[in-house]
Write a protein that holds these residues in place. Structure first.
Motif, mmCIF file in Angstrom:
data_model
loop_
_atom_site.group_PDB
_atom_site.id
_atom_site.type_symbol
_atom_site.label_atom_id
_atom_site.label_comp_id
_atom_site.label_asym_id
_atom_site.label_seq_id
_atom_site.Cartn_x
_atom_site.Cartn_y
_atom_site.Cartn_z
ATOM 1 N N LEU A 16 0.824 -1.213 0.000
ATOM 2 C CA LEU A 16 0.000 0.000 0.000
ATOM 3 C C LEU A 16 0.858 1.262 0.000
ATOM 4 O O LEU A 16 0.527 2.244 -0.676
ATOM 5 N N LEU A 17 1.953 1.238 0.734
ATOM 6 C CA LEU A 17 2.863 2.390 0.750
ATOM 7 C C LEU A 17 3.498 2.582 -0.617
ATOM 8 O O LEU A 17 3.634 3.712 -1.091
ATOM 9 N N ASP A 18 3.876 1.492 -1.277
ATOM 10 C CA ASP A 18 4.439 1.605 -2.624
ATOM 11 C C ASP A 18 3.435 2.193 -3.604
ATOM 12 O O ASP A 18 3.785 3.044 -4.422
ATOM 13 N N ILE A 19 2.205 1.766 -3.524
ATOM 14 C CA ILE A 19 1.165 2.298 -4.415
ATOM 15 C C ILE A 19 0.946 3.782 -4.152
ATOM 16 O O ILE A 19 0.840 4.586 -5.082
ATOM 17 N N PHE A 20 0.911 4.172 -2.897
ATOM 18 C CA PHE A 20 0.738 5.581 -2.547
ATOM 19 C C PHE A 20 1.894 6.429 -3.068
ATOM 20 O O PHE A 20 1.693 7.483 -3.677
ATOM 21 N N LEU A 21 3.120 5.966 -2.858
ATOM 22 C CA LEU A 21 4.280 6.734 -3.312
ATOM 23 C C LEU A 21 4.352 6.801 -4.835
ATOM 24 O O LEU A 21 4.738 7.833 -5.398
ATOM 25 N N PHE A 22 3.973 5.729 -5.513
ATOM 26 C CA PHE A 22 3.976 5.753 -6.971
ATOM 27 C C PHE A 22 2.964 6.761 -7.505
ATOM 28 O O PHE A 22 3.269 7.539 -8.412
ATOM 29 N N ASN A 23 1.771 6.794 -6.931
ATOM 30 C CA ASN A 23 0.754 7.770 -7.354
ATOM 31 C C ASN A 23 1.180 9.197 -7.036
ATOM 32 O O ASN A 23 0.920 10.116 -7.808
ATOM 33 N N TRP A 24 1.825 9.389 -5.921
ATOM 34 C CA TRP A 24 2.317 10.721 -5.554
ATOM 35 C C TRP A 24 3.390 11.177 -6.523
ATOM 36 O O TRP A 24 3.435 12.325 -6.941
ATOM 37 N N TRP A 25 4.271 10.262 -6.915
ATOM 38 C CA TRP A 25 5.335 10.587 -7.863
ATOM 39 C C TRP A 25 4.741 10.925 -9.225
ATOM 40 O O TRP A 25 5.165 11.865 -9.874
ATOM 41 N N ARG A 26 3.730 10.168 -9.679
ATOM 42 C CA ARG A 26 3.102 10.418 -10.962
ATOM 43 C C ARG A 26 2.355 11.758 -10.974
ATOM 44 O O ARG A 26 2.302 12.434 -11.989
ATOM 45 N N ALA A 27 1.777 12.139 -9.843
ATOM 46 C CA ALA A 27 1.035 13.399 -9.777
ATOM 47 C C ALA A 27 1.981 14.594 -9.856
ATOM 48 O O ALA A 27 1.589 15.669 -10.313
ATOM 49 N N GLY A 28 3.232 14.427 -9.455
ATOM 50 C CA GLY A 28 4.182 15.531 -9.472
ATOM 51 C C GLY A 28 4.858 15.739 -10.803
ATOM 52 O O GLY A 28 5.534 16.740 -11.006
#
Length: 68
Positions: A16-28
């Motif tokens: 879940l943390l990996d998914i959250f960080l990946f989405n955060w990276w893509r949004a930036g």
């Protein structure tokens, strides 16, 4: 003991943390869109509608004035 349960819980939290960080990276990330094409379209549309802009002078004109 509950090592197996803790291991599964930590694995799920890690995913879940990996998914959250990946989405955060893509949004930036910023997209590389060309703005020049939009400006060319605007200028072409202005020419089609016969819109004429005045030409501005690039020379600096100095006026004399009285300072009190």
């Amino acid at each position: 003991m509950q090592f197996k349960r803790i291991k599964i819980l930590m694995l799920v939290l890690f995913v879940l943390l990996d998914i959250f960080l990946f989405n955060w990276w893509r949004a930036g990330q910023t997209t590389n869109e060309q703005v020049a094409d939009a400006n060319a379209d605007i200028i072409a549309e202005m020419k089609k509608q016969n819109i004429v802009l005045p030409t501005f002078s690039r020379s600096v004109q100095y006026n004399s004035y009285i300072a009190v």
